[in-house]
Design a protein around this motif. Structure first.
Motif, PDB file in Angstrom:
ATOM      1  N   TYR A  59       0.847  -1.196   0.000  1.00 41.80           N
ATOM      2  CA  TYR A  59       0.000   0.000   0.000  1.00 41.80           C
ATOM      3  C   TYR A  59       0.887   1.253   0.000  1.00 41.80           C
ATOM      4  CZ  TYR A  59      -2.885   3.684   2.151  1.00 41.80           C
ATOM      5  OH  TYR A  59      -3.504   4.869   2.442  1.00 41.80           O
ATOM      6  N   SER A  60       0.559   2.227  -0.826  1.00 38.14           N
ATOM      7  CA  SER A  60       1.404   3.413  -0.983  1.00 38.14           C
ATOM      8  C   SER A  60       1.545   4.223   0.303  1.00 38.14           C
ATOM      9  CB  SER A  60       0.847   4.306  -2.093  1.00 38.14           C
ATOM     10  OG  SER A  60      -0.472   4.731  -1.774  1.00 38.14           O
ATOM     11  N   SER A  67       2.960   3.227   9.316  1.00 40.01           N
ATOM     12  CA  SER A  67       3.942   2.577  10.186  1.00 40.01           C
ATOM     13  C   SER A  67       4.699   3.605  11.010  1.00 40.01           C
ATOM     14  CB  SER A  67       4.924   1.741   9.362  1.00 40.01           C
ATOM     15  OG  SER A  67       4.281   0.708   8.664  1.00 40.01           O
ATOM     16  N   SER A  68       5.117   4.695  10.374  1.00 40.65           N
ATOM     17  CA  SER A  68       5.921   5.708  11.061  1.00 40.65           C
ATOM     18  C   SER A  68       5.150   6.369  12.193  1.00 40.65           C
ATOM     19  CB  SER A  68       6.393   6.771  10.056  1.00 40.65           C
ATOM     20  OG  SER A  68       7.304   6.220   9.134  1.00 40.65           O
ATOM     21  N   ARG A  69       3.867   6.623  11.981  1.00 37.98           N
ATOM     22  CA  ARG A  69       3.073   7.229  13.054  1.00 37.98           C
ATOM     23  C   ARG A  69       3.006   6.318  14.275  1.00 37.98           C
ATOM     24  NH1 ARG A  69      -2.454   8.908  10.383  1.00 37.98           N
ATOM     25  NH2 ARG A  69      -1.662   8.094   8.412  1.00 37.98           N
TER      26      ARG A  69
END
Length: 316
Positions: free
Chosen positions: A214-215, A221-223
């Motif tokens: 998914y773009s 993930s980073s959040r």
């Protein structure tokens, strides 16, 4: 080495079978009656690898009350929420010199184990291993033979002679162990990965590979990683990876190692079993609140996962 594996689910069976094939004397102790009965009736466990070569591996299995041997090593591989009851039921065969090892998902079981053995006899760690329980007594090892990785760490962060013996047995079993000396840093590295992959793949009914394809996956993930790092740092965790390295690990494990795999939380959900979200995302939320911080993304995922569990039960 005399080993008793508490829990004959996917991971317990994989650890036990591999260690038995490496020459150890392994028994399984199972609290869940359907699993116990299936394995007894079959006189073993059906093992496949990537859905192929299904064969019966003879194993010995006992209910807790039936087991009277004193093992050198106990491996606890129940779900986190079952750890306390499992240790209580099995306390009679934990000897004065018995070590207890856990590589369970999430954080929490060590606090239960501490009620029965001292810290110097507890080995924790993480498993980077994909395994599927098709049915009681029927397990599928995902990934090529020898591709699995484990990390072991003493709760005291001081490896002793017996810990090194365990590492050698894991090496012989093809479990590629790495001995660490950073207890909470080791556990949090898997906690953060699970808080992203397990929960989102379960909620969206997708594989790990579908998630990272998914773009917007890296942003999501980073959040979640950022909230986890803030909570962990406030709690004194010495992280073993940077935020950027953790994102790379999630991407690599999902796209290259197990792209077709549904995580264990997903397997629990589809089989109408309680998930471990409170010990993964929920643990991050609890840690953040302890230090006056917020982890709103993780808190939302906990609520959504429990909503999905509730909806699943209503539709049974």
């Amino acid at each position: 080495m005399k080993i008793a594996v508490i829990g004959a689910g996917a991971m317990g069976l994989r650890y036990g079978v591999l260690l038995q094939e490496a020459g150890n004397d392994v028994d399984f102790v199972e609290l869940w009656k359907p699993s116990y009965q299936a394995i007894r009736e079959q006189s073993g466990v059906y093992v496949s690898r990537d859905h192929k070569n299904r064969h019966l591996v003879p194993v010995d299995i006992f209910l807790p009350e039936e087991y009277t041997k004193i093992p050198d090593l106990v491996i606890l591989f129940t779900k986190q929420m079952q750890s306390g009851a499992a240790m209580q039921a099995c306390r009679h065969f934990i000897g004065e010199h018995t070590y207890v090892l856990t590589n369970q998902n999430g954080i929490g079981s060590v606090d239960e184990i501490r009620n029965y053995v001292p810290d110097q006899q507890i080995i924790a760690g993480i498993a980077l291993i994909a395994t599927v329980l098709n049915a009681p007594g029927d397990v599928d090892f995902m990934g090529a033979k020898g591709a699995a990785h484990t990390q072991l760490v003493n709760v005291t962060e001081k490896p002793d002679t017996f810990t090194h013996e365990v590492v050698r047995e894991f090496e012989k079993a093809g479990m590629n162990p790495t001995l660490q000396t950073n207890y909470m840093g080791t556990l949090w590295s898997k906690l953060l990965m699970n808080s992203v992959i397990n929960t989102l793949c379960t909620l969206m009914d997708i594989t790990m590979g579908e998630y990272v394809a998914y773009s917007g996956a890296d942003d999501l993930s980073s959040r979640l990683i950022d909230e986890g790092y803030a909570a962990g740092l406030a709690d004194g965790v010495n992280f073993m990876q940077s935020r950027e390295e953790m994102l790379q690990i999630i991407d690599h494990e999902s796209s290259q190692v197990n792209p077709l795999h549904h995580p264990s939380m997903y397997q629990d959900m589809v089989n109408s079993r309680p998930t471990e979200v409170d010990y993964i995302n929920g643990y991050i939320v609890k840690t953040a609140k302890k230090h006056g911080l917020e982890a709103k993304n993780h808190e939302m995922l906990v609520d959504l996962l429990h909503l999905a569990e509730s909806a699943k039960q209503l539709n049974l």
